[in-house]
Write a protein that holds these residues in place. Structure first.
Motif, PDB file in Angstrom:
ATOM      1  N   MET A  94      -0.052  -0.849  -4.880  1.00  0.00           N
ATOM      2  CA  MET A  94       1.365  -1.240  -4.843  1.00  0.00           C
ATOM      3  C   MET A  94       1.613  -2.416  -3.908  1.00  0.00           C
ATOM      4  O   MET A  94       2.500  -3.225  -4.133  1.00  0.00           O
ATOM      5  CB  MET A  94       2.245  -0.058  -4.379  1.00  0.00           C
ATOM      6  N   VAL A  95       0.864  -2.466  -2.821  1.00  0.00           N
ATOM      7  CA  VAL A  95       1.191  -3.404  -1.726  1.00  0.00           C
ATOM      8  C   VAL A  95       0.086  -4.447  -1.608  1.00  0.00           C
ATOM      9  O   VAL A  95      -1.095  -4.089  -1.529  1.00  0.00           O
ATOM     10  CB  VAL A  95       1.328  -2.618  -0.398  1.00  0.00           C
ATOM     11  N   PRO A  96       0.448  -5.728  -1.582  1.00  0.00           N
ATOM     12  CA  PRO A  96      -0.582  -6.760  -1.389  1.00  0.00           C
ATOM     13  C   PRO A  96      -1.356  -6.529  -0.098  1.00  0.00           C
ATOM     14  O   PRO A  96      -0.777  -6.111   0.916  1.00  0.00           O
ATOM     15  CB  PRO A  96       0.228  -8.066  -1.317  1.00  0.00           C
TER      16      PRO A  96
ATOM     17  N   LEU B  17      -0.003  -7.772   3.232  1.00  0.00           N
ATOM     18  CA  LEU B  17       1.060  -7.010   3.895  1.00  0.00           C
ATOM     19  C   LEU B  17       0.480  -5.766   4.581  1.00  0.00           C
ATOM     20  O   LEU B  17       0.898  -5.412   5.695  1.00  0.00           O
ATOM     21  CB  LEU B  17       2.152  -6.619   2.892  1.00  0.00           C
ATOM     22  N   ILE B  18      -0.496  -5.114   3.940  1.00  0.00           N
ATOM     23  CA  ILE B  18      -1.158  -3.972   4.590  1.00  0.00           C
ATOM     24  C   ILE B  18      -1.767  -4.427   5.915  1.00  0.00           C
ATOM     25  O   ILE B  18      -1.619  -3.767   6.953  1.00  0.00           O
ATOM     26  CB  ILE B  18      -2.255  -3.386   3.667  1.00  0.00           C
ATOM     27  N   ILE B  19      -2.413  -5.575   5.889  1.00  0.00           N
ATOM     28  CA  ILE B  19      -3.058  -6.110   7.093  1.00  0.00           C
ATOM     29  C   ILE B  19      -2.010  -6.437   8.157  1.00  0.00           C
ATOM     30  O   ILE B  19      -2.189  -6.111   9.335  1.00  0.00           O
ATOM     31  CB  ILE B  19      -3.899  -7.352   6.710  1.00  0.00           C
ATOM     32  N   GLU B  20      -0.906  -7.023   7.720  1.00  0.00           N
ATOM     33  CA  GLU B  20       0.157  -7.373   8.681  1.00  0.00           C
ATOM     34  C   GLU B  20       0.693  -6.107   9.364  1.00  0.00           C
ATOM     35  O   GLU B  20       0.891  -6.070  10.579  1.00  0.00           O
ATOM     36  CB  GLU B  20       1.268  -8.130   7.937  1.00  0.00           C
TER      37      GLU B  20
ATOM     38  N   LEU C   6       3.520   2.066   6.278  1.00  0.00           N
ATOM     39  CA  LEU C   6       2.665   1.871   5.097  1.00  0.00           C
ATOM     40  C   LEU C   6       3.246   2.604   3.886  1.00  0.00           C
ATOM     41  O   LEU C   6       3.314   2.054   2.778  1.00  0.00           O
ATOM     42  CB  LEU C   6       1.241   2.358   5.395  1.00  0.00           C
ATOM     43  N   ILE C   7       3.673   3.840   4.094  1.00  0.00           N
ATOM     44  CA  ILE C   7       4.250   4.608   2.978  1.00  0.00           C
ATOM     45  C   ILE C   7       5.575   3.983   2.530  1.00  0.00           C
ATOM     46  O   ILE C   7       5.838   3.863   1.325  1.00  0.00           O
ATOM     47  CB  ILE C   7       4.384   6.092   3.369  1.00  0.00           C
ATOM     48  N   ASP C   8       6.367   3.519   3.481  1.00  0.00           N
ATOM     49  CA  ASP C   8       7.620   2.831   3.120  1.00  0.00           C
ATOM     50  C   ASP C   8       7.333   1.585   2.295  1.00  0.00           C
ATOM     51  O   ASP C   8       8.060   1.275   1.343  1.00  0.00           O
ATOM     52  CB  ASP C   8       8.394   2.439   4.388  1.00  0.00           C
ATOM     53  N   ALA C   9       6.278   0.854   2.658  1.00  0.00           N
ATOM     54  CA  ALA C   9       5.945  -0.374   1.924  1.00  0.00           C
ATOM     55  C   ALA C   9       5.545  -0.052   0.487  1.00  0.00           C
ATOM     56  O   ALA C   9       5.932  -0.756  -0.456  1.00  0.00           O
ATOM     57  CB  ALA C   9       4.812  -1.123   2.638  1.00  0.00           C
ATOM     58  N   ALA C  10       4.781   1.031   0.301  1.00  0.00           N
ATOM     59  CA  ALA C  10       4.379   1.424  -1.054  1.00  0.00           C
ATOM     60  C   ALA C  10       5.611   1.809  -1.878  1.00  0.00           C
ATOM     61  O   ALA C  10       5.737   1.425  -3.050  1.00  0.00           O
ATOM     62  CB  ALA C  10       3.383   2.583  -1.001  1.00  0.00           C
TER      63      ALA C  10
END
Ligand code: CA
Length: 263
Positions: free
Chosen positions: A216-218, A221-224, A239-243
């Motif tokens: 779901m997340v590039p 962005l995970i790295i950031e 992380l869960i919010d980003a997904a």
């Protein structure tokens, strides 16, 4: 990061003792009715497992929970203060045993045949090293000094295309068959298990996650997020919010372990 069988005797004796803090959560997402991910944490012993199940009629949920339970049972046999070689062997055997349990269950109940699961198992040692055992497309990442590296390689059709230079990581993530696994527990009696190990230092972070996050997340962005000066609890939530902000099309599970010097 992938090392030969006999490694790191010097690192086992030279490192300072480490402690860690961890947080873990799993979220059903925005689309699915059930959560087929499972995870398990034994904070005291430094053991962490993520499994992402697949199969119809709730079989995915059963496969991932069987995997987590069988892996936990196997990891309970890890001796106190294991050597790195002992940890590698025990992690491998725990995943192998989990595979057998799921295969037997799938054969015993026709409605569950074809069920399978990923399994990513992490052991962290206070002596300053880790071992990871891995099958499938859940992932482990390491954050060190502001740099983030992916430890595991996905066992997917699209990863094979990436390895052949035919897709970029981002194209693989967006590919309609991004989740097609080439290896999973519960599908064959002799599943190859990748084992990784490496050193750990104070300040290092490890992430275990299911593909609900990574599809779901590039990755940028995970790295950031992983580099933010936040607690493991805050990072797992972010992380869960980003997904979910990206659509939450799948279940998402995240475990963050942050190393520190022992007091
Ligand atoms: Ca998934």
């Amino acid at each position: 990061m992938k090392e030969p069988e006999e490694t790191g005797q010097a690192a086992e004796t030279a490192s300072e003792r480490l402690a860690w803090r961890c947080a873990a959560a799993s979220d059903v997402g925005r689309v699915r009715e059930q959560n087929e991910d499972a995870y398990w944490v034994d904070d005291d012993r430094g053991l962490f497992v993520v499994a992402d199940g697949m199969g119809g009629h709730a079989a995915g949920e059963i496969a991932s929970s069987l995997a987590v339970r069988a892996a936990a049972d196997g990891l309970a046999l890890l001796p106190d203060d294991p050597t790195r070689t002992q940890a590698r062997d025990r992690v491998r055997r725990a995943i192998k045993d989990a595979n057998t349990v799921i295969l037997i269950e799938g054969r015993a109940r026709p409605e569950r045949s074809g069920m399978g699961t990923t399994a990513t198992v992490l052991f962290v040692s206070p002596d300053g090293w880790f071992v990871i055992g891995h099958v499938g497309d859940s992932r482990a990442y390491l954050v060190r000094n502001g740099a983030v590296s992916r430890i595991t390689e996905d066992h997917t059709y699209v990863q094979e295309l990436v390895n052949q230079g035919r897709l970029s990581d981002e194209e693989a993530r967006m590919h309609p068959r991004s989740s097609l696994l080439t290896r999973a527990l519960g599908t064959t009696a002799s599943v190859p298990i990748d084992i990784y190990d490496g050193s750990l230092r104070p300040g290092d972070r490890l992430l275990l996650t299911s593909d609900g996050l990574t599809t779901m997340v590039p990755e940028d962005l995970i790295i950031e997020i992983l580099k933010r000066p936040s607690t493991p609890e805050t990072l797992v939530g972010a992380l869960i919010d980003a997904a979910n902000a990206a659509g939450g099309a799948d279940n998402t599970t995240a475990i963050v372990v942050e190393m520190s010097g022992a007091d």
